[in-house]
Design a protein around this motif. Sequence first.
Motif, PDB file in Angstrom:
ATOM      1  N   GLU A  35       0.837  -1.212   0.000  1.00  0.00           N
ATOM      2  CA  GLU A  35       0.000   0.000   0.000  1.00  0.00           C
ATOM      3  C   GLU A  35       0.862   1.249   0.000  1.00  0.00           C
ATOM      4  O   GLU A  35       0.586   2.222  -0.697  1.00  0.00           O
ATOM      5  N   ILE A  36       1.934   1.239   0.779  1.00  0.00           N
ATOM      6  CA  ILE A  36       2.815   2.409   0.865  1.00  0.00           C
ATOM      7  C   ILE A  36       3.501   2.640  -0.495  1.00  0.00           C
ATOM      8  O   ILE A  36       3.589   3.776  -0.973  1.00  0.00           O
ATOM      9  N   VAL A  37       3.969   1.564  -1.119  1.00  0.00           N
ATOM     10  CA  VAL A  37       4.647   1.696  -2.419  1.00  0.00           C
ATOM     11  C   VAL A  37       3.682   2.301  -3.441  1.00  0.00           C
ATOM     12  O   VAL A  37       4.024   3.230  -4.180  1.00  0.00           O
ATOM     13  N   HIS A  38       2.471   1.802  -3.445  1.00  0.00           N
ATOM     14  CA  HIS A  38       1.459   2.289  -4.374  1.00  0.00           C
ATOM     15  C   HIS A  38       1.176   3.777  -4.120  1.00  0.00           C
ATOM     16  O   HIS A  38       1.169   4.598  -5.043  1.00  0.00           O
ATOM     17  N   ALA A  39       0.984   4.130  -2.859  1.00  0.00           N
ATOM     18  CA  ALA A  39       0.623   5.518  -2.529  1.00  0.00           C
ATOM     19  C   ALA A  39       1.791   6.475  -2.785  1.00  0.00           C
ATOM     20  O   ALA A  39       1.612   7.580  -3.292  1.00  0.00           O
ATOM     21  N   LEU A  40       3.010   6.031  -2.464  1.00  0.00           N
ATOM     22  CA  LEU A  40       4.176   6.923  -2.583  1.00  0.00           C
ATOM     23  C   LEU A  40       4.588   7.127  -4.036  1.00  0.00           C
ATOM     24  O   LEU A  40       4.869   8.250  -4.462  1.00  0.00           O
ATOM     25  N   LEU A  41       4.639   6.032  -4.799  1.00  0.00           N
ATOM     26  CA  LEU A  41       5.161   6.126  -6.165  1.00  0.00           C
ATOM     27  C   LEU A  41       4.058   6.285  -7.203  1.00  0.00           C
ATOM     28  O   LEU A  41       4.333   6.641  -8.351  1.00  0.00           O
ATOM     29  N   GLY A  42       2.840   5.970  -6.829  1.00  0.00           N
ATOM     30  CA  GLY A  42       1.727   6.070  -7.776  1.00  0.00           C
ATOM     31  C   GLY A  42       1.790   5.041  -8.883  1.00  0.00           C
ATOM     32  O   GLY A  42       1.130   5.189  -9.903  1.00  0.00           O
ATOM     33  N   VAL A  43       2.597   3.948  -8.698  1.00  0.00           N
ATOM     34  CA  VAL A  43       2.660   2.923  -9.758  1.00  0.00           C
ATOM     35  C   VAL A  43       1.506   1.933  -9.584  1.00  0.00           C
ATOM     36  O   VAL A  43       1.067   1.659  -8.463  1.00  0.00           O
ATOM     37  N   GLU A  44       1.061   1.414 -10.736  1.00  0.00           N
ATOM     38  CA  GLU A  44      -0.020   0.430 -10.708  1.00  0.00           C
ATOM     39  C   GLU A  44       0.569  -0.971 -10.586  1.00  0.00           C
ATOM     40  O   GLU A  44       1.545  -1.287 -11.277  1.00  0.00           O
ATOM     41  N   PRO A  45      -0.025  -1.839  -9.776  1.00  0.00           N
ATOM     42  CA  PRO A  45       0.441  -3.233  -9.745  1.00  0.00           C
ATOM     43  C   PRO A  45       0.096  -3.933 -11.063  1.00  0.00           C
ATOM     44  O   PRO A  45      -0.974  -3.661 -11.625  1.00  0.00           O
ATOM     45  N   THR A  46       0.975  -4.785 -11.569  1.00  0.00           N
ATOM     46  CA  THR A  46       0.679  -5.532 -12.806  1.00  0.00           C
ATOM     47  C   THR A  46       1.022  -7.008 -12.609  1.00  0.00           C
ATOM     48  O   THR A  46       1.797  -7.363 -11.712  1.00  0.00           O
ATOM     49  N   ILE A  47       0.454  -7.841 -13.470  1.00  0.00           N
ATOM     50  CA  ILE A  47       0.749  -9.282 -13.457  1.00  0.00           C
ATOM     51  C   ILE A  47       1.302  -9.642 -14.829  1.00  0.00           C
ATOM     52  O   ILE A  47       0.693  -9.310 -15.846  1.00  0.00           O
ATOM     53  N   ASP A  48       2.455 -10.318 -14.873  1.00  0.00           N
ATOM     54  CA  ASP A  48       3.055 -10.847 -16.115  1.00  0.00           C
ATOM     55  C   ASP A  48       3.500  -9.789 -17.131  1.00  0.00           C
ATOM     56  O   ASP A  48       3.827 -10.121 -18.260  1.00  0.00           O
ATOM     57  N   SER A  49       3.478  -8.519 -16.792  1.00  0.00           N
ATOM     58  CA  SER A  49       4.025  -7.498 -17.693  1.00  0.00           C
ATOM     59  C   SER A  49       4.362  -6.298 -16.813  1.00  0.00           C
ATOM     60  O   SER A  49       4.123  -6.329 -15.619  1.00  0.00           O
ATOM     61  N   GLY A  50       4.898  -5.236 -17.406  1.00  0.00           N
ATOM     62  CA  GLY A  50       5.242  -4.064 -16.609  1.00  0.00           C
ATOM     63  C   GLY A  50       6.643  -4.171 -16.033  1.00  0.00           C
ATOM     64  O   GLY A  50       7.372  -5.138 -16.278  1.00  0.00           O
ATOM     65  N   SER A  51       7.044  -3.144 -15.269  1.00  0.00           N
ATOM     66  CA  SER A  51       8.406  -3.099 -14.723  1.00  0.00           C
ATOM     67  C   SER A  51       8.565  -4.128 -13.602  1.00  0.00           C
ATOM     68  O   SER A  51       7.577  -4.681 -13.104  1.00  0.00           O
ATOM     69  N   ASP A  52       9.824  -4.358 -13.225  1.00  0.00           N
ATOM     70  CA  ASP A  52      10.107  -5.263 -12.092  1.00  0.00           C
ATOM     71  C   ASP A  52       9.312  -4.844 -10.867  1.00  0.00           C
ATOM     72  O   ASP A  52       8.706  -5.663 -10.173  1.00  0.00           O
ATOM     73  N   LEU A  53       9.338  -3.525 -10.604  1.00  0.00           N
ATOM     74  CA  LEU A  53       8.651  -3.021  -9.416  1.00  0.00           C
ATOM     75  C   LEU A  53       7.148  -3.273  -9.511  1.00  0.00           C
ATOM     76  O   LEU A  53       6.511  -3.738  -8.559  1.00  0.00           O
TER      77      LEU A  53
END
Length: 384
Positions: A331-349
């Motif tokens: 939750e903190i990573v999402h709120a701080l960086l504003g990145v969307e969680p992804t499955i099987d694609s997207g950046s490492d993070l």
Amino acid sequence: MAVPAFTFELCELPPAAEALRAEVRAFLRAELGDLPPVRRARSWGGWDREFSRKMGARGWIGMTWPKRYGGHERSALERYVVLEEMLAVGAPVSAHWVADRQSGPLLLRFGTEAQRQRFLPAIARGELAFAIGMSEPDSGSDLASIRTRAERAPGGYRVNGTKVWTSNAHRSDYMIALFRTHHDPAKKHEGLTQFLVDTKLPGITMSPIIDLRGSHHFNMVVFEDAFVPEDMRVGEEGAGWKQVTAELAFERSGPERYLSCFALLVELIREVGREPGERAAATVGRLIAHLATLRQMSLSVAGMIEAGRNPNLEAAVVKDLGTNFEQEIPEIVHALLGVEPTIDSGSDLQQALGYLTQNAPSFSLRGGTREILRGIIARGLGLR
Ligand SMILES: Cc1cc2nc3c(=O)[nH]c(=O)nc-3n(C[C@H](O)[C@H](O)[C@H](O)COP(=O)(O)OP(=O)(O)OC[C@H]3O[C@@H](n4cnc5c(N)ncnc54)[C@H](O)[C@@H]3O)c2cc1C
């Protein structure tokens, strides 16, 4: 009236444990290289029998057990170093994790001499995988309400009933299962008995339960007149409740209870870089301070185990605080960086965030829920 308190004493790792750390890191680098963050995010969830055998060959399973049972008579603190190094890189440890953490110690404490000789050396070699057969469709937190029956039959017991959420049972060799051998509704903590169950026995049917991530790790295990021989009973008939609570203490005290999101924390630090903004610096600083404190508390539990004490209460405190910490990281990573969680694609993070966002709700359920742990803590403090 004095209120009982829990104690966390500072515990330094001895030089032997730090020397071992370098050895473990070199082994992991050679075996695994640099796993992508989404693989590291699996923490202790990865399954690889061959890797477990290699761990066994290095002497890193059953580390604290007596040599006569295939163990290595090393300290709980040396074992701690091996665990935290495995978790930090997401090594595929789950084929031996349960047996090393709880089934082996349970047999060491309550098993017969024949059971110890038969099972412990094979576990220590990384050759036997164990599952935990406690929960049932209507019994989770209230474990003493289980209904799967083991009834006396010539030479052993006939078992009927259903276990559920049985992690990795479909690929384990044995299950330590809790069954009801005697029923008295007024005394539900009595009449429970533990058994070593061969997962390939006739009369056992397993079906997969697919989790939120679409993976098969859970199982429903149905027993229909499955015959378990007498010599596979663990401990006295009816002594299961006392034994199972001891087993749960082993299950709750390790670093896997606060390191499940370590891979994502590393990616967060990489992302904010060497010159983070004020908000990012404060957020990461707070997380690292919590991590360091949890590690010290968890090490203190390992130190108490090493000293022969019984830190059940302290282990429950570490698991409750640790799972809170693990769960807030996505939750903190999402709120701080504003990145969307992804499955099987997207950046490492993004992929590590995607995996852990789906997995994190389970952290405060597995091994006893948050509410149950808080009940244990309250009772330990004499508050209920
Ligand atoms: C990832 C994962 C792996 C698991 N692996 C295994 C396994 O290998 N083997 C196995 O046997 N089980 C396993 N479990 C099952 C786990 O032990 C149970 O899910 C857990 O004990 C809770 O039981 P339940 O699901 O029946 O929920 P319930 O007991 O029905 O609880 C539902 C909710 O009510 C709350 N609640 C219940 N009783 C009280 C109370 N007295 N006071 C306050 N609140 C209460 C709980 O905290 C929870 O929030 C696993 C679970 C997970 C998530």
